[in-house]
Scaffold this motif. Structure first.
Motif, mmCIF file in Angstrom:
data_model
loop_
_atom_site.group_PDB
_atom_site.id
_atom_site.type_symbol
_atom_site.label_atom_id
_atom_site.label_comp_id
_atom_site.label_asym_id
_atom_site.label_seq_id
_atom_site.Cartn_x
_atom_site.Cartn_y
_atom_site.Cartn_z
ATOM 1 N N ALA A 7 41.228 33.055 38.949
ATOM 2 C CA ALA A 7 39.771 32.887 39.039
ATOM 3 C C ALA A 7 39.410 32.264 40.387
ATOM 4 O O ALA A 7 39.985 31.248 40.785
ATOM 5 N N ILE A 62 40.164 40.649 37.264
ATOM 6 C CA ILE A 62 39.707 39.519 36.444
ATOM 7 C C ILE A 62 38.632 39.987 35.467
ATOM 8 O O ILE A 62 38.632 39.606 34.299
ATOM 9 N N HIS A 88 41.166 32.574 33.704
ATOM 10 C CA HIS A 88 42.139 33.463 34.331
ATOM 11 C C HIS A 88 42.838 32.707 35.469
ATOM 12 O O HIS A 88 42.194 31.974 36.215
#
Length: 91
Positions: A28, A81, A25
């Protein structure tokens, strides 16, 4: 070593895939990358809490600690996330 990794992957497949998607992601966090690197280092390191040369019990520490560590990281993900990684895992 390969047999241990195969067994561990079978046990961890869902959480490991979710962690992989969370790592990829764009947002992240750095602590996620560091935590994942430490888990991988522990998994591939010859130094364990319980030596692998002991039958059965030597692999048990990997089969218990690694999934717990992955689950611990996943529970601390930011909600956006975690949701994105869970949806990628399901799809």
């Amino acid at each position: 070593m390969f047999k241990r990794l195969t067994l561990l992957w079978t046990v961890l497949r869902g959480d490991a895939r979710q962690l992989w998607f969370a790592l990829r992601h764009p947002d992240a966090p750095g602590w996620l990358k560091l935590g994942t690197a430490l888990i991988a280092l522990y998994l591939f390191s010859p130094i364990d809490l319980i030596p692998d040369v002991l039958p059965v019990i030597g692999v048990v520490d990997d089969l218990v600690l690694v999934p717990l560590a992955i689950r611990w990281l996943l529970k601390r993900l930011p909600p956006e996330i975690a949701q994105a990684a869970a949806s990628r895992r399901a799809g």
